[in-house]
Structures are given as C-alpha cells and as structure tokens.
Enzyme design. Structure first.
Site, PDB file in Angstrom:
ATOM      1  N   HIS A 103       0.601  -0.836   0.230  1.00 23.85           N
ATOM      2  CA  HIS A 103      -0.272  -0.420  -0.073  1.00 23.85           C
ATOM      3  C   HIS A 103       1.038   1.208   0.052  1.00 23.85           C
ATOM      4  CE1 HIS A 103       1.054   0.126   3.903  1.00 23.85           C
ATOM      5  NE2 HIS A 103       0.861   1.217   4.328  1.00 23.85           N
TER       6      HIS A 103
HETATM    7  C1  UD1 Z   1      -1.831   5.446   5.795  1.00 28.87           C
HETATM    8  C2  UD1 Z   1      -0.346   5.854   6.938  1.00 28.87           C
HETATM    9  C3  UD1 Z   1      -0.105   5.127   6.441  1.00 28.87           C
HETATM   10  C4  UD1 Z   1      -0.419   3.816   7.116  1.00 28.87           C
HETATM   11  C5  UD1 Z   1      -1.736   3.123   6.441  1.00 28.87           C
HETATM   12  C6  UD1 Z   1      -1.699   2.305   6.723  1.00 28.87           C
HETATM   13  C7  UD1 Z   1       0.205   8.161   6.802  1.00 28.87           C
HETATM   14  C8  UD1 Z   1       0.161   9.569   6.304  1.00 28.87           C
HETATM   15  N1  UD1 Z   1       0.035   7.386   6.339  1.00 28.87           N
HETATM   16  O1  UD1 Z   1      -1.828   5.528   4.461  1.00 28.87           O
HETATM   17  O2  UD1 Z   1       1.383   5.186   7.139  1.00 28.87           O
HETATM   18  O3  UD1 Z   1       0.431   2.370   6.309  1.00 28.87           O
HETATM   19  O4  UD1 Z   1      -2.752   4.054   6.175  1.00 28.87           O
HETATM   20  O5  UD1 Z   1      -3.382   1.878   6.116  1.00 28.87           O
HETATM   21  O6  UD1 Z   1      -0.912   8.659   7.684  1.00 28.87           O
HETATM   22  N2  UD1 Z   1      -9.600   4.852   2.694  1.00 28.87           N
HETATM   23  C9  UD1 Z   1     -10.615   3.940   2.288  1.00 28.87           C
HETATM   24  N3  UD1 Z   1     -11.217   4.091   3.631  1.00 28.87           N
HETATM   25  C10 UD1 Z   1     -10.933   4.405   4.907  1.00 28.87           C
HETATM   26  C11 UD1 Z   1      -9.433   4.889   4.679  1.00 28.87           C
HETATM   27  C12 UD1 Z   1      -8.777   5.502   3.495  1.00 28.87           C
HETATM   28  O7  UD1 Z   1     -11.250   3.611   1.698  1.00 28.87           O
HETATM   29  O8  UD1 Z   1     -11.256   4.258   6.021  1.00 28.87           O
HETATM   30  C13 UD1 Z   1      -9.300   4.905   0.733  1.00 28.87           C
HETATM   31  C14 UD1 Z   1      -9.384   6.597   0.936  1.00 28.87           C
HETATM   32  O9  UD1 Z   1     -10.021   6.434  -0.348  1.00 28.87           O
HETATM   33  C15 UD1 Z   1      -8.292   6.957   1.043  1.00 28.87           C
HETATM   34  C16 UD1 Z   1      -7.027   6.005   0.718  1.00 28.87           C
HETATM   35  O10 UD1 Z   1      -7.306   5.052   0.908  1.00 28.87           O
HETATM   36  O11 UD1 Z   1      -8.165   8.245  -0.178  1.00 28.87           O
HETATM   37  C17 UD1 Z   1      -5.456   6.145   1.798  1.00 28.87           C
HETATM   38  O12 UD1 Z   1      -6.282   6.469   3.004  1.00 28.87           O
HETATM   39  P1  UD1 Z   1      -5.068   7.434   3.563  1.00 28.87           P
HETATM   40  O13 UD1 Z   1      -5.402   7.208   5.325  1.00 28.87           O
HETATM   41  O14 UD1 Z   1      -4.714   8.465   3.209  1.00 28.87           O
HETATM   42  O15 UD1 Z   1      -3.815   6.336   3.861  1.00 28.87           O
HETATM   43  P2  UD1 Z   1      -3.079   5.503   3.695  1.00 28.87           P
HETATM   44  O16 UD1 Z   1      -2.391   4.914   2.269  1.00 28.87           O
HETATM   45  O17 UD1 Z   1      -3.978   4.192   4.359  1.00 28.87           O
END
Ligand code: UD1
Length: 424
Positions: free
Chosen positions: A239
C-alpha cells in the site's frame, strides 16, 4: 490524572489497545487496594480516547475496535480522507477544540501516521492558561528512522519526536537515532513494543478465526475435520504510495512476484489505495482478475497470477491467523515486519529501506528493494526456509504498555510534587 490517547488509522489501533488495557488494569488495582492508603501511586487515571477518523471504513477501522476490545471512542473527529495538507489541517483544527475542552495532563500519540503528527503539533503549541501550560506529549514508537524523507511517515516520525516530552522506544536503533538528533536522554524510555503486546495477547484467540476455511487454505478441507492440514501459501500486502501510486513501480513488483504466484497461492488483502490504483492503471488482468471492477472475492480467479486470492482488508484476528500460518509474507508495511519477526515467519519487505532494522538483525525479515530481480531472489531464498529461529527482540515481551503507564504516572507525580503538573 487525565490521559488522552489519539488513534486515527489502522496501524494505530493495535498500538493503542494495550495502553488502554494497562490504564484499566491500573485503575482496577487502585480501586481494589483502596485509594486512601497514602500511596502516592494510588490515583485512578481518567482516560479519553479520540479517533480522528483518518480511517473510517468497517474494514480499516470498525472491525479493529471489536477484535481488539477497544472501547468506543469518547470523541470522533470524523475527518476522513484528503491530501496530506488537508487531512492534517482538518485534524489540527478539530483537535485544538478537544484539547481546550478536556485539558488532559498527557496526550499519547502512537506510530507515524498523519493523525500522530497533527495531534502532537497541536498539543505542543496549545496554551491552557496565561502561564502557557500545555499537556505532556508522549510518543509511542519513537525514534524509528528510514532515513528516506520522501516517505510521509518519516516526516511524521521526525517532527513528532522533536515536539514530544516522553519518547517511548521499541528497539535499540531508536535510542541511537534520538541520541544522534540531540534529544535529551531523560525524555527517552526504551519500553518495548505495544504492537507486540497486542500480538501476544491475541495470538491464541486468532486460532478461532475461520479465515483459513473461508479462503480454502486447508489442503484436505472437508475430508476429516480435525485432520486438516494447511497448505503452503504466501500472504501479500502492498500500500506504500511509492510502490502502488506509480504504474511501472507497481508492475515491477508484480513481475518480481510472478514466480511465487506460480508455485503457491498468494492471499492478497487489498488496501483501498491499492485497489483504486489497480483499477486506475488497468492491472486487473495482470493480477489474474476477471472483469473491469476490482472485486475482492474469496474464490480463486484464473489468469496470469492464477493463484491469487484477493480479499477485502482483513480484521485483526483474521490477519493474525493468516500471518501465523503463512509460509511466507511479502509486504511493504512497517508493522508486519515486526509481527512476522515475533512469530518467526519468513518475510520479504518490498522497500528500499526499513525503519525497523531489528527485524532484519533478528533473521526473519529480508529487505528486497523494489526491483523485480531483487524481489525474485529474496522470495526464492525465503521460500526455501523450512524453519525460522524465533528470537524475540529485547523487551518485546508483552509488557511495553505497562512500562509506559508506569513512566507516565512517575512523570506526573514528579511534576505534581514540583507544582507543575502540566508542561510549559
Ligand atoms: C495511512 C498511513 C500509513 C499507514 C496506512 C495503513 C499516513 C501518511 N499514512 O496510509 O502510514 O501505513 O495508513 O493503512 O498517515 N480509504 C478508504 N477507507 C478508509 C481510509 C482510507 O477507502 O477507511 C482510502 C481513501 O480513498 C484514501 C486512501 O484509502 O484516500 C488512502 O488512505 P490514507 O489515510 O490517506 O492513507 P493510507 O494509504 O491508508
């Protein structure tokens, strides 16, 4: 004493759960002993759990509360997804209001996600009174460094450590890194790893998961109930933006895993970010998936990666069960490198650096880089391992959260005695 703990994203939940359990344990002990015996430690702690809402899905958040027996958050900020700046700013604005209302003695932040940094920054600059009092800031999992500032987590780690008052470290490299950065040694406590506290607490319970049956990972499932053996499979998670946000980087990793996919089934619980990219880059057929929509499914699809088993992101117990029984784990996560170390499962880390060198020194983890040849070589070597010698790193013994709570109580008592219970 009021302790406020912040959680926001998936990897925070298993790090915070043991801290809350240790607070409950402390409170029960105080109640059982009677608070009026003149012991200085005989004071209950009021705990406030704040969820920023950085992760909000049942898959990424909800299921962890039930699996880890976390209490319902007292306050939910509901910030949701966004760019780094938008997400961090939204958390900061909302968290400032919470701090001014609750005025905790200590804010505990865990890990390295945007919620960690956002809340630490607010706590560092807040002022509860004209003397400029503010809560103490405790960072759990301090001192880890990948030395790669293109990772958002590295920025979060460095900045959080530098505004924290108490830095709780998981491994020796963290002590060295903080010392090299000039952080005062009296702020630093080597306590062990609260994520491993959770793993040791739930390791047995994970055996009640039915995920192996559900994914048909029993070699002779259905033949004779108890006599089922588990087939050799690999578990994959990807991821990191640097691995999945760029089409050729992503393809390169898939190329590196093709040999593995031909030999063993690969269970791939797909993170929402990765799922979006597979769809956007049109990689469905490359992954052996049928149809245009990336639809996690428990059935095995046909195609190039004919053995891939795509699932939704899994809950804590299901994932732990899959990790325990995997022949190999391939990942770009930080926490999974630590969990496989503790479980003695061979791991290939698909990254150029790791902030957790102890996982490599302990012998279970190999840092493969992100080039296909290197990944292929590392996978081959790790596939050949029949038995992994399990050497738990120092202080990864299930007691980290208790050490943290003891240190927080000690600091609070010292400050109360000097009439400065809050920091300035
Ligand atoms: C975040 C953390 C990362 C961690 C990861 C675990 C930061 C900078 N990154 O990255 O260190 O390893 O979480 O997952 O804080 N989304 C959903 N459902 C959710 C949450 C997110 O569908 O409940 C989707 C959204 O489209 C979002 C994307 O996932 O834009 C990424 O989520 P985000 O929290 O921005 O970062 P992660 O890649 O999950």
């Amino acid at each position: 004493m009021i302790i406020l703990t912040v959680v926001g994203a998936r990897p925070n939940f298993m790090k915070a759960a043991p801290i809350i359990a240790a607070i409950n344990e402390h409170n029960e002990r105080v109640s059982a002993n009677g608070a009026g015996r003149g012991e200085r430690s005989a004071q209950t702690i009021r705990h406030i759990l704040v969820h920023t809402g950085q992760h909000y899905d049942e898959f990424m958040s909800g299921s962890f509360f039930s699996d880890l027996k976390l209490p319902k958050p007292d306050i939910h900020l509901g910030v949701g997804s966004g760019s780094h700046a938008a997400q961090t700013a939204k958390i900061m604005k909302k968290f400032e209001v919470v701090l001014l209302t609750e005025k905790p003695d200590v804010v505990v932040v865990v890990g390295d996600v945007n919620s960690t940094l956002a809340c630490a920054l607010v706590a560092a600059k807040i002022s509860f009174d004209s003397a400029g009092s503010r809560p103490g800031i405790a960072h759990v999992e301090a001192g880890l460094r990948s030395f790669d500032r293109s990772m958002p987590e590295e920025i979060n780690r460095i900045l959080t450590d530098h505004v924290s008052d108490l830095l709780f470290v998981t491994e020796q490299s963290g002590l060295q890194n903080l010392q090299n950065e000039g952080i005062s040694p009296d702020k630093i406590h080597f306590v062990g790893n609260t994520m491993i506290d959770s793993l040791l607490t739930f390791k047995e319970k994970a055996e009640t998961s039915i995920i192996l049956d559900k994914l048909k990972l029993h070699a002779n499932a259905g033949n004779n109930g108890d006599g089922k053996s588990i087939c050799r499979y690999a578990l994959l998670t990807l991821h990191r933006p640097s691995n999945v946000d760029n089409r050729s980087a992503f393809l390169n990793i898939l190329d590196g895993l093709e040999e593995l996919a031909a030999d063993w089934p690969i269970v791939f619980p797909i993170h929402p970010r990765t799922r979006q990219r597979v769809q956007e880059f049109g990689l469905q057929s490359r992954l052996g998936l049928n149809g245009a929509e990336v639809k996690p499914d428990t059935a095995r699809p046909g195609g190039g990666f004919r053995n891939i088993i795509l699932t939704e992101p899994l809950g804590y117990l299901d994932f732990l069960c899959l990790m325990k029984h995997a022949a190999l784990v391939v990942t770009d996560s930080g926490g999974i490198q630590e969990e496989t170390t503790c479980l003695g499962i061979p791991c290939v880390t698909v990254r150029e650096s790791t902030e957790r060198p102890i996982t490599i020194e302990s012998g279970t983890n190999v840092l493969a880089g992100t080039q296909k040849e290197k990944i292929r070589g590392a996978v081959r070597r790790q596939m050949a391992i029949k038995y992994c010698d399990q050497r738990a790193p120092e202080k990864w013994d299930g007691q980290a959260a208790r050490r943290i709570i003891a240190a927080l109580i000690r600091t609070h008592q010292e400050r109360t005695l000097s009439q400065r219970s809050l920091f300035q």
